[in-house]
Design a protein around this motif. Structure first.
Motif, short mmCIF file in Angstrom:
data_model
loop_
_atom_site.label_atom_id
_atom_site.label_comp_id
_atom_site.label_asym_id
_atom_site.label_seq_id
_atom_site.Cartn_x
_atom_site.Cartn_y
_atom_site.Cartn_z
N SER A 100 0.61 -1.17 -0.23
CA SER A 100 -0.06 -0.11 0.11
C SER A 100 0.82 1.35 0.09
CB SER A 100 -0.85 0.16 1.00
OG SER A 100 -1.85 -1.05 1.11
N PRO A 101 1.76 1.39 -0.99
CA PRO A 101 2.65 2.52 -1.03
C PRO A 101 1.74 4.00 -1.24
CG PRO A 101 2.57 1.64 -3.36
CD PRO A 101 1.70 0.75 -2.33
N PHE A 102 0.59 3.88 -1.54
CA PHE A 102 -0.32 5.16 -1.64
C PHE A 102 -1.09 5.27 -0.59
CE2 PHE A 102 0.22 3.74 -6.04
CZ PHE A 102 1.42 4.63 -6.46
N GLY A 103 -0.99 4.59 0.64
CA GLY A 103 -1.91 4.50 1.69
C GLY A 103 -2.90 3.60 1.43
N ASP B 38 -6.08 3.51 0.73
CA ASP B 38 -7.09 3.78 -0.11
C ASP B 38 -6.75 2.73 -1.28
OD1 ASP B 38 -8.62 5.16 1.50
OD2 ASP B 38 -7.90 7.19 0.64
N VAL C 230 -1.42 -2.08 -4.24
CA VAL C 230 -0.72 -2.20 -5.46
C VAL C 230 -0.28 -3.35 -5.78
CG1 VAL C 230 1.26 -1.03 -6.68
CG2 VAL C 230 -0.10 0.51 -5.35
N LEU D 18 -3.90 -2.35 -9.59
CA LEU D 18 -4.04 -1.35 -8.39
C LEU D 18 -5.64 -1.67 -8.34
CD1 LEU D 18 -3.01 2.32 -7.71
CD2 LEU D 18 -5.01 1.64 -7.63
N SER E 252 -8.66 -0.46 -5.75
CA SER E 252 -9.25 0.62 -4.87
C SER E 252 -9.67 -0.24 -3.29
CB SER E 252 -10.14 1.65 -5.53
OG SER E 252 -11.27 0.88 -5.67
N TYR F 163 -5.75 8.19 -12.50
CA TYR F 163 -4.39 8.55 -11.72
C TYR F 163 -3.07 7.86 -12.77
CZ TYR F 163 -6.55 11.44 -8.29
OH TYR F 163 -7.25 12.20 -7.40
#
Length: 119
Positions: A20-23, A25, A28, A38, A40, A72
């Motif tokens: 979860s490198p983007f937090g 939410d 990955v 990815l 969500s 994104y």
């Protein structure tokens, strides 16, 4: 397919790693450090973003309301699929596998071989 089934499928690919490198939410999925999916989290209708060939993405986007250019991501090479039931499970499985294969094909020969023998 629901979110859990997609996550199980993505995790089953050889050498798959999830983080979860983007937090919190987004999960990955990577192979040898290269992202191929990815998923969500914390949404009413989950989405999965997959790599695809640009010409395939264009066709899919025109055929399905639940498929759009990658959220994104590079809109030419990625698609985002809402997991609302419009896209058949077999198609979704094929798209996930194809995304993985696109990334594996770009790996060094030694890395591809390591995946085959399970290192």
């Amino acid at each position: 397919m629901n979110k859990h089934q997609v996550e199980t499928l993505l995790s089953s690919f050889a050498g798959s790693d999830v983080s979860s490198p983007f937090g919190p939410d987004a999960l990955v999925y990577k192979v040898k450090g290269k992202m191929y999916a990815l998923v969500s989290q914390n949404e009413d209708i989950a989405r999965v973003t997959l790599k695809c060939k640009p010409e395939d993405g264009e066709v899919l986007i025109s055929q399905f309301e639940s498929i759009s250019p990658g959220y994104y991501m590079n809109k030419r090479h990625w698609i985002t699929i809402k997991l609302c039931g419009e896209v058949d499970s077999n198609i979704l499985m094929d798209l996930a596998h194809h995304s993985y294969q696109l990334i594996v094909a770009k790996l060094k020969k030694s890395e591809r071989t390591a995946l085959l023998i399970g290192e």
